[in-house]
Design an enzyme around this catalytic site. Structure first.
Site, mmCIF file in Angstrom:
data_model
loop_
_atom_site.group_PDB
_atom_site.id
_atom_site.type_symbol
_atom_site.label_atom_id
_atom_site.label_comp_id
_atom_site.label_asym_id
_atom_site.label_seq_id
_atom_site.Cartn_x
_atom_site.Cartn_y
_atom_site.Cartn_z
ATOM 1 N N PRO A 79 48.490 44.655 36.701
ATOM 2 C CA PRO A 79 47.040 44.438 36.586
ATOM 3 C C PRO A 79 46.325 45.749 36.849
ATOM 4 C CG PRO A 79 48.058 42.712 37.892
ATOM 5 C CD PRO A 79 49.113 43.759 37.679
ATOM 6 N N CYS A 80 45.323 46.024 36.056
ATOM 7 C CA CYS A 80 44.709 47.347 36.138
ATOM 8 C C CYS A 80 43.217 47.248 35.865
ATOM 9 C CB CYS A 80 45.367 48.270 35.117
ATOM 10 S SG CYS A 80 44.458 49.763 34.784
ATOM 11 N N GLN A 81 42.418 47.524 36.870
ATOM 12 C CA GLN A 81 40.978 47.649 36.697
ATOM 13 C C GLN A 81 40.629 49.060 37.135
ATOM 14 O OE1 GLN A 81 38.631 44.692 38.656
ATOM 15 N NE2 GLN A 81 36.695 45.636 38.135
ATOM 16 N N TYR A 130 42.044 58.668 33.952
ATOM 17 C CA TYR A 130 42.845 57.639 34.622
ATOM 18 C C TYR A 130 44.181 57.455 33.907
ATOM 19 C CZ TYR A 130 44.342 53.025 36.181
ATOM 20 O OH TYR A 130 45.080 51.977 36.660
#
Length: 386
Positions: A79-81, A130
């Protein structure tokens, strides 16, 4: 070949990799509904999940050191925010971002290879730093962020190490690419960014597998081939967009690639839910869901194209991508079984939870066929290097 599957979700990535020859000795997932789906299908005897040791819990609590030297692969969809790119934010301490945990697993277990996937949006220009930060951490997993180090300070140190030429520590050769699942036989236009790394000491040369299906193949099949005859549908009245018609006219030689698979290809043999009084016997997760309606930006997936990317939905309500759009303009929601077909899960795979919950699982899943295509290529090269 032994592997570990992290952030397993409903198991699409893990199942595809199993079919490619990898066998998870541990599967980690924190979501209760996903774990129910995984354990139920293991209990029901789904072959690809027979040996899965499912851990329901937080990956941050798992120590992977005991697996050092025992794994060919670590895989998963962290999961990546993406964190804020400003200020002194400590990226490695952001609870929204699980990539640091995936990197920790690699650092501790030192597998021969890893496969991680994420949303295409990670490659957007606004997330470019990022994206590069993730890639460099995967290449150099032992260059760990210091407790008082901001993410951009850590990135700068990674860049310095990367350009120094020093390779005495744990190092992976990492390649990334945005893959469209439709180009690998999945009846869905689903784009994901995939990170593949092979440990440097293996000296393996690797590239992503060649795409097998194409839009040009589909246009040829629908214009000059037997697509409509195969489905016993009259060509008359079948609509193609002006752009598709123009593109088809420019195809003068039959493409070498196979045609994209369409929604009709995927679901044509399932019972028509609107003609039945209830769920059909012998077909799992195949129920009619009322309430579908079309409006701008919410128009459904055309029957004779690959589906749009299935979405997990917002506030429990799947979007227009999760609707079937018929040639006559009518729409209805896909059943869970139809959605599973679009994600290339097997028909004997049972999903747990309500319709919205199971659609969330499917909307977050990796298509099994896409995972298998990448996994087979990695497995082939690891076997050759052994």
């Amino acid at each position: 070949m032994n592997s570990i599957e992290l952030f397993a979700g409903a198991g699409g990535l893990g199942m595809g990799l199993h079919q490619a020859g990898f066998h998870p000795v541990r599967v980690v997932e924190w979501d209760r509904y996903c774990c129910d789906t995984l354990t139920e299908n293991k209990r029901r005897g789904i072959k690809a999940m027979a040996g899965w040791n499912v851990t329901h819990g937080d990956v941050r609590a798992v120590d992977f050191s005991s697996y050092e030297g025992k794994l060919q692969l670590i895989s998963g969809g962290p999961p990546c925010q993406p964190f804020s790119l400003g200020g002194k934010h400590r990226a490695h301490d952001d609870v929204r971002d699980m990539f640091p945990q995936a990197i920790r697993a690699v650092r501790q277990a030192r597998p021969k290879a890893f496969i991680f996937e994420n949303v295409k949006g990670l490659t957007r220009a606004s997330f470019r730093n990022y994206y590069e930060y993730v890639r460099l951490q995967l290449e150099h997993p032992t260059i760990v962020a210091r407790p008082d180090e901001s993410w951009n300070e850590h990135l700068a140190r990674l860049e310095g190490h990367h350009t120094s030429g020093s390779r005495t520590d744990l190092h992976y050769r990492v390649v990334t690419r945005v893959l469209n699942a439709a180009n690998f036989g999945v009846p869905q236009r689903r784009e994901r960014v995939v990170f593949v790394g092979l440990r440097d000491d293996l000296n393996v040369t690797w590239s992503f597998p060649t795409e097998t299906h194409s839009l040009e193949g589909l246009l040829w099949d629908q214009t000059y081939g037997n697509y409509w005859d195969r489905h016993r549908v009259s060509r008359r009245g079948q609509l193609m967009s002006p752009r598709a018609i123009d593109r088809a006219k420019r195809i003068h030689i039959k493409p070498d690639s196979l045609p994209w698979r369409t929604v009709r290809d995927a679901i044509h043999d399932l019972p028509d839910l609107e003609s039945l009084d209830g769920p059909p016997a012998g077909v799992l997760n195949h129920r009619f869901q009322p309430g579908a309606r079309s409006y701008p930006g919410h128009t459904g997936s055309p029957l004779d194209e690959p589906a749009k990317t299935l979405k997990a939905g917002v506030h429990g309500v799947p979007g227009g991508e999760n609707m079937l759009a018929r040639p006559d303009g009518s729409v209805r929601y896909f059943s869970v079984r139809e959605s599973a077909r679009l994600q290339t899960f097997p028909d004997n795979f049972l999903f747990h939870g309500s319709w919205s919950e199971t659609m969330r699982q499917l909307g977050n899943a990796v298509p099994v066929m896409l995972a298998q295509a990448v996994g087979e290529s990695v497995a082939k090269h690891l076997t050759a290097a052994a």
